[in-house]
Design an enzyme around this catalytic site. Structure first.
Site, PDB file in Angstrom:
ATOM      1  N   HIS A 247       0.853  -1.195   0.000  1.00  0.00           N
ATOM      2  CA  HIS A 247       0.000   0.000   0.000  1.00  0.00           C
ATOM      3  C   HIS A 247       0.881   1.234   0.000  1.00  0.00           C
ATOM      4  O   HIS A 247       1.963   1.239   0.610  1.00  0.00           O
ATOM      5  CB  HIS A 247      -0.924   0.001   1.227  1.00  0.00           C
ATOM      6  CG  HIS A 247      -2.039   0.993   1.148  1.00  0.00           C
ATOM      7  ND1 HIS A 247      -1.872   2.319   1.469  1.00  0.00           N
ATOM      8  CD2 HIS A 247      -3.340   0.849   0.771  1.00  0.00           C
ATOM      9  CE1 HIS A 247      -3.026   2.951   1.304  1.00  0.00           C
ATOM     10  NE2 HIS A 247      -3.924   2.093   0.874  1.00  0.00           N
ATOM     11  N   GLU A 300      -7.762  -4.479  -0.458  1.00  0.00           N
ATOM     12  CA  GLU A 300      -8.334  -5.065  -1.659  1.00  0.00           C
ATOM     13  C   GLU A 300      -8.369  -6.591  -1.615  1.00  0.00           C
ATOM     14  O   GLU A 300      -9.212  -7.218  -2.264  1.00  0.00           O
ATOM     15  CB  GLU A 300      -7.549  -4.579  -2.884  1.00  0.00           C
ATOM     16  CG  GLU A 300      -7.837  -3.117  -3.181  1.00  0.00           C
ATOM     17  CD  GLU A 300      -6.654  -2.383  -3.785  1.00  0.00           C
ATOM     18  OE1 GLU A 300      -5.519  -2.912  -3.706  1.00  0.00           O
ATOM     19  OE2 GLU A 300      -6.861  -1.288  -4.318  1.00  0.00           O
TER      20      GLU A 300
END
Length: 357
Positions: A247, A300
């Site tokens: 991320h 996700e």
């Protein structure tokens, strides 16, 4: 020189705080874990809009009632807006339909655009399947009504609750790319609808909102939990990215991933064992492959499993992300408009120097 704007403060906000080093996300004072456990979509909308919208100041019940009515108002626009979406992707269709919302309703625009997103997603999806769109039911909760409009049937309460958990979890996340885009447009006084469309356009990009679907593609490619280790190793040797890991902000595990993992487990997803094996293999391999750069599970990865478990097809994953994030976008638009400040950063010219004649 800071080309990517990392660390640059472009706005002050009361809406959310992201601490990437500690793995913390706070929504108006509530850790995301508590928010997801105690709020549904209407509740987090009321929380984020508090002090910016009069209905939020009246409480969650007022937001619930007005969102239900606004879904009906959005439904009235479907016959005019839906035909133009033939042949478009779900994100493109949503973008087109939202662009058709009237600016004349600006005083109710936050409610209308938030309510319109699930109505428009469901209508276009059913059209793409050769099915008649299903009208909203104003008496139902936002998440439950969306699943009903997609499937044509009333869904189990556990599925609606799982979707609510997801929508709360992704409702706001600092000054991410789509929120920044929405705030920039809001700073020009272009209005709520234009600002939300700008946010959606940014979310469309694969570097921001497009990864959950490919997570399922990855799990399909692995196929069996016993193959997780060798498959992951092969992908890293080939230089390919593992979807759902790493991320831009978090240097530890994304706190939203743990919330969604718990929600998926409650649904008894058939993919959960495979996903956990792939996750474990990926984290171990990434720590060896890139010891200098922490790459942990992001939101996700378990988003893909949750949305799949509640019965949504992969091409709806990004639009449904927008369905949750629109509450945050609208809050940021209202917060930006309250400052009255046009966002106008500078660029550094690196081209050729003009030569005098």
């Amino acid at each position: 020189m800071n080309i990517g704007l990392d660390g640059v403060v472009a706005a002050e906000t009361v809406l959310s705080h992201v601490d990437g080093a500690a793995g913390v996300l706070v929504l108006r004072g509530l850790p995301v874990e508590r928010a997801a456990a105690s709020l549904d979509f209407e509740g987090v909308t009321a929380l984020l809009w508090r002090g910016f919208h009069p209905l939020a100041d009246q409480g969650e019940a007022s937001i619930r009632q007005h969102l239900g009515r606004a879904r009906l108002a959005a439904w009235a626009l479907v016959p005019r807006l839906l035909p133009g979406t033939q042949g478009l992707t779900p994100v493109e269709g949503l973008r087109l339909m939202l662009s058709g919302l009237p600016d004349a309703m600006e005083e109710d625009a936050a409610i209308l655009v938030t309510a319109a997103v699930p109505v428009f997603i469901a209508a276009q999806h059913r059209q793409s399947q050769g099915l008649a769109p299903v009208a909203p039911d104003a008496s139902r909760g936002h998440a439950a009504d969306f699943l009903r409009m997609v499937t044509g049937d009333v869904v189990d309460a556990a599925l609606a609750r799982a979707l609510d958990t997801y929508l709360v979890t992704v409702s706001d996340h600092g000054l991410n790319a789509s929120t920044f885009a929405a705030r920039i447009v809001a700073s020009t006084r272009a209005g709520m609808v234009s600002s939300i469309v700008a946010g959606l356009c940014a979310l469309k990009g694969p570097l921001h909102g497009g990864a959950p679907g490919p997570v399922l593609d990855m799990l399909d490619a692995v196929g069996d939990a016993a193959h997780a280790g060798p498959w992951v190793a092969g992908e890293l040797v080939a230089g390919r990215r593992l979807m759902g890991f790493g991320h831009r902000i978090y240097r530890v595990r994304d706190p939203r991933a743990e919330v969604l993992k718990a929600a998926v487990r409650q649904l008894s997803s058939p993919r959960i064992q495979l996903a956990e094996q792939v996750e474990a293999a990926a984290i171990a391999a990434l720590r060896q492959h890139r010891p200098d750069r922490p790459l942990e599970t992001n939101v996700e990865f378990y988003t893909a499993l949750l949305l799949d478990a509640v019965g949504l097809p992969r091409d709806l994953f990004t639009p449904v992300f927008a369905m949750g994030r629109v509450a945050g976008w609208a809050a940021h638009v209202m917060e930006q408009e309250a400052t009255g400040r046009l966002m106008r950063p500078q660029s550094r010219y690196i081209g050729p120097v003009a030569v005098a004649a």
